[in-house]
Design a protein around this motif. Structure first.
Motif, short mmCIF file in Angstrom:
data_model
loop_
_atom_site.label_atom_id
_atom_site.label_comp_id
_atom_site.label_asym_id
_atom_site.label_seq_id
_atom_site.Cartn_x
_atom_site.Cartn_y
_atom_site.Cartn_z
N THR A 1 0.71 -1.28 0.17
CA THR A 1 0.09 -0.08 0.10
C THR A 1 0.86 1.28 -0.16
O THR A 1 0.47 2.30 -0.43
CB THR A 1 -1.10 0.19 1.15
N ALA A 2 2.06 1.22 0.55
CA ALA A 2 3.04 2.31 0.49
C ALA A 2 3.85 2.62 -0.63
O ALA A 2 4.78 3.58 -0.85
CB ALA A 2 3.60 2.45 1.78
N ALA A 3 3.77 1.54 -1.48
CA ALA A 3 4.84 1.77 -2.57
C ALA A 3 4.40 2.81 -3.48
O ALA A 3 3.30 3.06 -3.68
CB ALA A 3 4.48 0.40 -3.49
N LYS A 4 5.65 3.26 -4.14
CA LYS A 4 5.27 4.42 -4.94
C LYS A 4 4.85 4.03 -6.46
O LYS A 4 4.12 4.64 -7.17
CB LYS A 4 6.76 5.18 -5.24
N LYS A 5 5.53 2.88 -6.85
CA LYS A 5 5.07 2.33 -8.15
C LYS A 5 3.69 1.38 -7.82
O LYS A 5 3.93 0.37 -7.30
CB LYS A 5 6.05 1.62 -8.82
N LYS A 6 2.39 1.78 -7.84
CA LYS A 6 1.44 0.97 -7.44
C LYS A 6 0.25 0.90 -8.69
O LYS A 6 0.01 1.98 -9.42
CB LYS A 6 0.61 1.77 -6.55
N ASN A 7 0.62 -0.31 -9.27
CA ASN A 7 -0.44 -0.79 -10.23
C ASN A 7 -0.82 -2.22 -9.99
O ASN A 7 -0.24 -2.72 -9.22
CB ASN A 7 0.07 -0.42 -11.53
N SER B 1 2.11 -4.98 -10.45
CA SER B 1 3.14 -5.09 -9.37
C SER B 1 2.62 -5.36 -8.24
O SER B 1 3.16 -6.39 -7.37
CB SER B 1 3.81 -3.70 -9.16
N ASP B 2 1.38 -5.10 -7.90
CA ASP B 2 0.56 -5.68 -6.61
C ASP B 2 0.52 -7.18 -6.68
O ASP B 2 0.78 -7.78 -5.72
CB ASP B 2 -0.65 -4.88 -6.33
#
Length: 72
Positions: free
Chosen positions: A6-12, A15-16
Motif C-alpha cells: 500500500t505504501a509503494a510509489k509504483k502502484k499498479n 506489481s501488486d
C-alpha cells in the motif's frame, strides 16, 4: 509486508499481483479469520431479525403517516 504494497510509489495491478504472489509462494500472507459455523448461523439469524424489525417499523410509520393525512 502488506503495508509495503500500500505504501509503494509504483502502484499498479501488475506489481501488486506480483508482490502478492511472492508472499503466497513463501507462505507469508496472513490467513483471514472465518467465524465458526455456529457463530455464522447466529449472525444470520440476527441479521434477519434486524430486517424484520426495520420492516415492521417502516410499515407502522407508513400507516401512521396515512392516518395523519401526510402530516407528522
Amino acid at each position: 509486508m502488506l503495508k509495503a504494497i500500500t505504501a509503494a510509489k509504483k502502484k499498479n495491478d501488475l506489481s501488486d499481483a506480483q508482490k502478492i504472489c511472492d508472499l503466497l509462494r513463501v507462505d507469508l500472507l496472513p490467513e483471514c479469520y472465518m467465524a465458526p459455523s455456529e457463530l455464522r448461523g447466529l449472525r444470520r439469524i440476527l441479521r434477519y431479525r434486524n430486517h424484520i424489525v426495520r420492516t415492521a417499523t417502516q410499515t407502522k410509520n407508513k400507516i401512521l403517516w396515512t392516518f395523519n393525512g401526510g402530516r407528522c
